[in-house]
Design an enzyme around this catalytic site. Structure first.
Site, PDB file in Angstrom:
ATOM      1  N   SER A  84      12.488  12.473 -10.927  1.00  0.00           N
ATOM      2  CA  SER A  84      12.791  13.607 -10.057  1.00  0.00           C
ATOM      3  C   SER A  84      11.724  13.868  -9.002  1.00  0.00           C
ATOM      4  O   SER A  84      12.029  14.353  -7.927  1.00  0.00           O
ATOM      5  CB  SER A  84      13.007  14.875 -10.898  1.00  0.00           C
ATOM      6  OG  SER A  84      11.788  15.334 -11.441  1.00  0.00           O
ATOM      7  N   GLU A 139      11.398   7.834 -23.991  1.00  0.00           N
ATOM      8  CA  GLU A 139      11.662   7.200 -22.691  1.00  0.00           C
ATOM      9  C   GLU A 139      11.147   5.778 -22.713  1.00  0.00           C
ATOM     10  O   GLU A 139      10.053   5.541 -23.217  1.00  0.00           O
ATOM     11  CB  GLU A 139      10.987   7.988 -21.562  1.00  0.00           C
ATOM     12  CG  GLU A 139      11.579   9.383 -21.428  1.00  0.00           C
ATOM     13  CD  GLU A 139      10.925  10.210 -20.316  1.00  0.00           C
ATOM     14  OE1 GLU A 139      10.188   9.649 -19.497  1.00  0.00           O
ATOM     15  OE2 GLU A 139      11.170  11.417 -20.290  1.00  0.00           O
ATOM     16  N   ASP A 144      16.481  14.493 -16.765  1.00  0.00           N
ATOM     17  CA  ASP A 144      15.641  13.472 -16.145  1.00  0.00           C
ATOM     18  C   ASP A 144      14.529  13.035 -17.091  1.00  0.00           C
ATOM     19  O   ASP A 144      13.829  12.063 -16.815  1.00  0.00           O
ATOM     20  CB  ASP A 144      15.028  14.034 -14.847  1.00  0.00           C
ATOM     21  CG  ASP A 144      14.321  12.980 -14.017  1.00  0.00           C
ATOM     22  OD1 ASP A 144      14.965  11.958 -13.707  1.00  0.00           O
ATOM     23  OD2 ASP A 144      13.134  13.176 -13.685  1.00  0.00           O
ATOM     24  N   ARG A 195       9.728  18.034 -19.640  1.00  0.00           N
ATOM     25  CA  ARG A 195       9.472  17.009 -20.647  1.00  0.00           C
ATOM     26  C   ARG A 195      10.626  17.051 -21.644  1.00  0.00           C
ATOM     27  O   ARG A 195      11.146  18.128 -21.953  1.00  0.00           O
ATOM     28  CB  ARG A 195       8.150  17.285 -21.385  1.00  0.00           C
ATOM     29  CG  ARG A 195       6.897  16.916 -20.615  1.00  0.00           C
ATOM     30  CD  ARG A 195       6.725  15.399 -20.457  1.00  0.00           C
ATOM     31  NE  ARG A 195       5.491  15.042 -19.761  1.00  0.00           N
ATOM     32  CZ  ARG A 195       5.434  14.833 -18.436  1.00  0.00           C
ATOM     33  NH1 ARG A 195       6.500  14.934 -17.683  1.00  0.00           N
ATOM     34  NH2 ARG A 195       4.269  14.491 -17.893  1.00  0.00           N
ATOM     35  N   VAL A 237      13.759  18.806 -16.055  1.00  0.00           N
ATOM     36  CA  VAL A 237      12.891  17.908 -15.298  1.00  0.00           C
ATOM     37  C   VAL A 237      11.442  18.025 -15.791  1.00  0.00           C
ATOM     38  O   VAL A 237      10.529  17.509 -15.149  1.00  0.00           O
ATOM     39  CB  VAL A 237      12.947  18.192 -13.770  1.00  0.00           C
ATOM     40  CG1 VAL A 237      14.303  17.785 -13.197  1.00  0.00           C
ATOM     41  CG2 VAL A 237      12.627  19.653 -13.476  1.00  0.00           C
ATOM     42  N   HIS A 297      13.616   9.679 -15.370  1.00  0.00           N
ATOM     43  CA  HIS A 297      12.311  10.303 -15.091  1.00  0.00           C
ATOM     44  C   HIS A 297      11.832   9.952 -13.684  1.00  0.00           C
ATOM     45  O   HIS A 297      10.800   9.282 -13.511  1.00  0.00           O
ATOM     46  CB  HIS A 297      11.280   9.885 -16.139  1.00  0.00           C
ATOM     47  CG  HIS A 297      10.141  10.871 -16.249  1.00  0.00           C
ATOM     48  ND1 HIS A 297       9.528  11.186 -17.437  1.00  0.00           N
ATOM     49  CD2 HIS A 297       9.536  11.646 -15.313  1.00  0.00           C
ATOM     50  CE1 HIS A 297       8.568  12.076 -17.225  1.00  0.00           C
ATOM     51  NE2 HIS A 297       8.563  12.376 -15.936  1.00  0.00           N
TER      52      HIS A 297
END
Lengths: 287, 287
Positions: free
Chosen positions: B243, B222, B217, B193, B191, B241
């Protein structure tokens, strides 16, 4: 030692038997074979719930009934906490988007500070309430002397967790009238027994979005029939009566029976004796 | 007050600006527009991570950098606990069986007593460690002074949670060599990077079942590209992404900035000042 797989083979095996270990806790075989129990002194069930064993013949006899209290408490508490978080964080939506390889950001709900009512003051209910409290939820535990007071606790409830034994006092306790008292944002979790809920009423409430969702591990009929609407209702998680079943649980259940069998053979008091008039074990401070 | 949606509009907006609020924390627009920052004294980011802002131009300047420390701690801790429970209790398997209307009982894993290593001793890592500990997990928190010691902690780890800032010391810390130290039963949760992980190495480990699963996540790129193998690997949960992002989080982030802006205007010390040489805030007892 004799084994029986259904009511008729049980009826053949029972005569002369002093001790009966019930492994299939959802079977009515014991009730159906009961007339053949001519020497029985003790029935032990590899389950927490004893609802299939509280039939008149056994209740009116002087046969002792014991259960497997303790094996399921902590596993079920973890399972319930997992369900709360899975719904609060929309894991079903995440997995569905993942299956489509779709990056779909959503905002989710906190669990800390949210109000949860846990119905069932036995060790399972207490374990659930304790674990939900440990992560900061605002927990109210409704025990057996307070079941009548459930309706007034429902308004303002974010999460309703059913973990009560199935008795005359709890059967159908979550019906249309009770569901109507929950806020639209509420979710229901049932890990107790399916018959605690009036299933058609729950289906209606979910269909009409009068509550936000449900996670159901137990059902009026198990396995849940393939044509049940519950499988595909929005916001509903269906699991196959597994909330308390850790890897190795069968061995744990065997150990509980073995311990009690040693006590029986030594003439010592048995553990986890069910109060047959109430339908659950009353030793150990249950409320 | 001026708004900019990309590097070129930012380059037009920056001259004369004293204060910059960075909303898109994964954008390199600030780095690219940096030569236009002729009057900048303070950059605030609506995120915990500052990895896109620790480029040489900003690091070498006397511009103050602040982040949104605190907004994400507790939400991320709940999210991680939810992921642990979802995998331990096989909720993905439950939802898949439900979609097929299939009653498929499984035995699941406990979380109490299981060993978890949380990497990242900032407030997010500490919140995660605290919540996992509150449900009875055996938690070890590896803070910034102990990153080098991670490898010797990996054997015997059931759950590895990455919640560290992305710095030169943490980039690629979970590579093939580290993955090889984990037991086959281990699962990884990231969670922090994406670049904390060498993604191809993780893909290999998952494909070859050298670890049991992962919940990711954050990713090297991304949104995660649609052709990434991670979407469909066994035992992997992919989320976008999110969380730390509760309903209302944007308003919470605005409040953090507003509070700091009032301090700036009053000439008071700012909160959440990032140590630009370390890449994270050092006030508040981070380890």
């Amino acid at each position: 030692m004799r084994f029986a797989g259904d009511a008729s083979s049980l009826a053949e095996a029972l005569p002369g038997a002093e001790v009966l270990l019930v492994w299939d806790f959802l079977s009515d075989a014991v009730r159906d074979a009961w007339p053949a129990a001519d020497s029985l002194r003790w029935v032990h069930t590899a389950s927490a719930g004893v609802d299939r064993l509280t039939f008149p013949g056994l209740l009116e006899s002087d046969v002792t009934l014991t259960n497997s209290r303790g094996v399921f408490d902590r596993p079920m508490a973890e399972y319930v906490l997992g369900l709360v978080l899975a719904m609060a964080k929309d894991f079903p939506g995440t997995l569905a988007a993942q299956a489509r390889r779709e990056w779909r950001h959503r905002e989710t709900e906190p669990v800390a500070g949210r109000r949860v009512v846990v119905v069932g003051g036995g060790p399972i209910g207490r374990a659930i309430a304790g674990l939900l409290g440990a992560v900061g939820m605002d927990v109210e535990l409704v025990g057996r002397r307070e079941f009548d007071g459930l309706p007034r606790r429902l308004p303002g409830t974010d999460w309703l967790v059913l973990a009560a034994p199935l008795t005359d006092a709890t059967r159908g306790m979550l019906d249309a009238a009770a569901l109507a008292l929950l806020p639209r944002s509420a979710r229901v979790i049932n890990v107790g027994r399916g018959a605690l809920v009036v299933e058609p009423d729950l289906v209606d409430a979910l269909r009409e979005r009068r509550i936000a969702g449900a996670a159901l591990d137990v059902f009026a009929r198990e396995p849940l029939p393939a044509d049940s609407p519950l499988w595909a209702l929005p916001g509903v998680i269906v699991s196959p009566h597994m909330s308390g079943d850790l890897i190795g649980w069968r061995q744990d259940l065997v150990e509980v029976f073995r311990d009690n069998l040693a006590r029986y053979q030594a003439g010592e008091p048995l553990r986890n004796v069910v109060d047959k008039t109430l339908g659950y074990v009353t030793t150990g401070g249950g409320t």
